[in-house]
Design a protein around this motif. Structure first.
Motif, PDB file in Angstrom:
ATOM      1  N   LEU A 401       0.831  -1.208   0.000  1.00 36.36           N
ATOM      2  CA  LEU A 401       0.000   0.000   0.000  1.00 36.36           C
ATOM      3  C   LEU A 401       0.865   1.259   0.000  1.00 36.36           C
ATOM      4  O   LEU A 401       0.608   2.207  -0.753  1.00 36.36           O
ATOM      5  N   GLU A 405       1.192   3.986  -3.109  1.00 36.85           N
ATOM      6  CA  GLU A 405       0.781   5.377  -2.891  1.00 36.85           C
ATOM      7  C   GLU A 405       1.822   6.366  -3.380  1.00 36.85           C
ATOM      8  O   GLU A 405       1.498   7.441  -3.865  1.00 36.85           O
ATOM      9  N   ALA A 436     -10.139  -2.177  -9.649  1.00 36.06           N
ATOM     10  CA  ALA A 436      -9.551  -1.222  -8.714  1.00 36.06           C
ATOM     11  C   ALA A 436     -10.028   0.195  -9.006  1.00 36.06           C
ATOM     12  O   ALA A 436     -10.236   0.570 -10.169  1.00 36.06           O
ATOM     13  N   SER A 438      -8.378   2.973  -8.520  1.00 38.28           N
ATOM     14  CA  SER A 438      -7.320   3.897  -8.915  1.00 38.28           C
ATOM     15  C   SER A 438      -6.091   3.090  -9.325  1.00 38.28           C
ATOM     16  O   SER A 438      -6.004   1.887  -9.064  1.00 38.28           O
ATOM     17  N   GLU A 441      -4.405   1.763  -6.200  1.00 36.65           N
ATOM     18  CA  GLU A 441      -5.083   0.588  -5.646  1.00 36.65           C
ATOM     19  C   GLU A 441      -4.786  -0.647  -6.489  1.00 36.65           C
ATOM     20  O   GLU A 441      -4.534  -1.740  -5.959  1.00 36.65           O
ATOM     21  N   LEU A 445      -2.844  -4.047  -5.217  1.00 36.14           N
ATOM     22  CA  LEU A 445      -3.426  -5.390  -5.358  1.00 36.14           C
ATOM     23  C   LEU A 445      -2.457  -6.332  -6.072  1.00 36.14           C
ATOM     24  O   LEU A 445      -2.351  -7.512  -5.721  1.00 36.14           O
TER      25      LEU A 445
END
Length: 455
Positions: A401, A405, A436, A438, A441, A445
């Motif tokens: 994550l 980001e 997803a 975005s 995201e 994944l």
């Protein structure tokens, strides 16, 4: 045709063997690498085993071990407070700089198979930065004693490792003293068995290799006098043999008699151990476990044992045998990536340079494997059981994550997934990425997907 269509067309040409080559033998595919490798995965791997391959240029900035050890001995001469200050300042800064260079080289290399071999042997001959005096010379040790020998003879690497200051200090042989040697009788210092024991148990014969405590003591006596030059010598920070520390007289090791010959005793003993049948079995099993399966197939182990024996421990021949072993290709995707492998493959995939210095060390520590800081001389474990607990999985998800980001992707996550996992991309992972909300995201994944956790 847009970039996504080009990527999808390329992914259709990606072979299963290319994924194995880049993930099992390499460090994870960089964008476009699978398409590059697909026409000849085996040839791509074999091409990385040329013996004259030099270390990445970035390693030129890593100072030689004696340069760091000179600082240590100078601080030692000024007292314990100076030593503590050295460890907290220069040594720590040096270690952080070294590990950043090491990680960057592994992320950017176009010879990831060779880099994986360096990692394997560096872990086999662990020196751990948990000891402050070793932290400053851990990467120099890898550069000086491991890298030059990954396709050479095993005995050459063993001798280089055993004589390197990092190993002599880490396993305390630098202070080991023959009880009846001139300095042993004068100062009352004694034998230290650590290096002898670990060479027998971890580096050569293995724990079931047929030695006993008498062999450990005898080998420790053979290795007395192998130490590191200090400020009172001409060889500051270098390996040196001090006859006054050496236990005199003949010794017996594994039933063989070693006549008194000073430093030559240790060299002869190491060469004998390097050619021992138990060493061949120990090394073959570890290589097969690392590159094929946690429970390596016996046929592959026997094949490696035979090559080790017939080639007198030629590590290049062993690497070629591994990549030409059918088991390594048919038992694909069965190994769980270690935290370090997972970290490197994620950064190679995203094209991220990664953070250096303190943040790099903290990230790998959070994942459960701080760089060059194995908890014992046995090194880091090499099986799934050690790396797939609930807490480990959670740490990887958090890392995925955070990396997603801060990554600015030029391509869609699905294109990246197809170009990195190829035919191993699972249907449910594909569906999750497609849904997803975005790019970040979708990337998270992909990085958290089970098939990305394996190699």
């Amino acid at each position: 045709m847009n970039a996504g269509q080009i990527a999808r067309r390329s992914s259709a040409l990606i072979s299963h063997e290319a994924v194995v080559a880049t993930t099992r033998f390499g460090l994870g595919a960089r964008p476009g690498e699978l398409a590059l490798v697909s026409p000849d995965p085996l040839g791509w791997l074999e091409g990385q085993l040329m013996p004259e391959t030099a270390a990445p240029a970035a390693y030129d900035a890593v100072p030689p071990s004696p340069e760091r050890l000179l600082l240590f001995f100078q601080a030692q001469g000024r007292g314990i407070d100076e030593v503590v200050r050295l460890f907290r300042k220069q040594y720590r800064e040096g270690f952080l700089a070294d590990t950043a260079i090491r990680a960057r080289a592994q992320i950017e290399t176009d010879q990831p198979f060779r880099e994986r071999l360096v990692q394997f042997w560096s872990n086999h001959f662990t020196v751990s930065a948990v000891r402050p005096v070793v932290a400053g010379i851990a990467v120099p040790f890898e550069k000086e004693a491991i890298r030059p020998h990954v396709t050479a003879k095993f005995q050459d690497m063993l001798l280089a490792v055993a004589r390197h200051p990092a190993m002599l200090l880490y396993l305390d042989n630098a202070l080991s003293t023959g009880p009846t040697s001139p300095l042993g009788q004068r100062r009352g210092r004694g034998l230290n068995e650590n290096l002898a024991r670990e060479i027998l148990e971890l580096h050569t014969l293995g724990v079931t290799g047929g030695y006993d405590q008498d062999d450990v003591k005898s080998f420790a006596r053979i290795l007395t006098g192998w130490t590191v030059g200090n400020l009172r010598t001409r060889w500051v920070g270098h390996y040196m043999f001090v006859p006054q520390l050496h236990e005199p007289g003949e010794k017996m090791l594994l039933g063989r008699r070693f006549e008194e010959s000073g430093a030559a005793e240790g060299e002869a003993a190491l060469r004998m151990l390097a050619r021992h049948p138990a060493t061949a079995r120990h090394i073959a099993t570890k290589l097969a476990r690392h590159f094929i399966a946690d429970d390596p197939p016996e046929a592959a182990v026997q094949r490696l044992v035979r090559v080790f024996t017939e080639s007198e421990g030629d590590l290049g021949a062993l690497a070629l045998t591994l990549v030409r072993s059918s088991e390594a290709w048919t038992m694909a995707n069965g190994k769980i990536k270690s935290p370090n492998d997972y970290f490197l493959s994620a950064l190679r995939l995203t094209g991220s340079a990664g953070a250096g210095g303190d943040k790099l060390v903290k990230t790998l520590a959070a994942l459960g494997q701080p760089p060059l800081a194995a908890p014992s001389p046995a090194g880091w474990p090499d099986d799934a059981r050690s790396w797939v607990g609930p807490e480990s999985v959670m740490r990887r998800v958090e890392f995925a994550l955070a990396l997603a980001e801060r990554t600015r992707l030029a391509d869609e996550p699905m294109d990246l997934a197809e170009a990195s996992l190829g035919p191993l991309l699972a249907a449910d992972t594909r569906q999750a990425i497609e849904r997803a909300g975005s790019r970040a995201e979708g990337l998270a994944l992909l990085l958290a997907a089970p098939e990305f956790q394996r190699r």
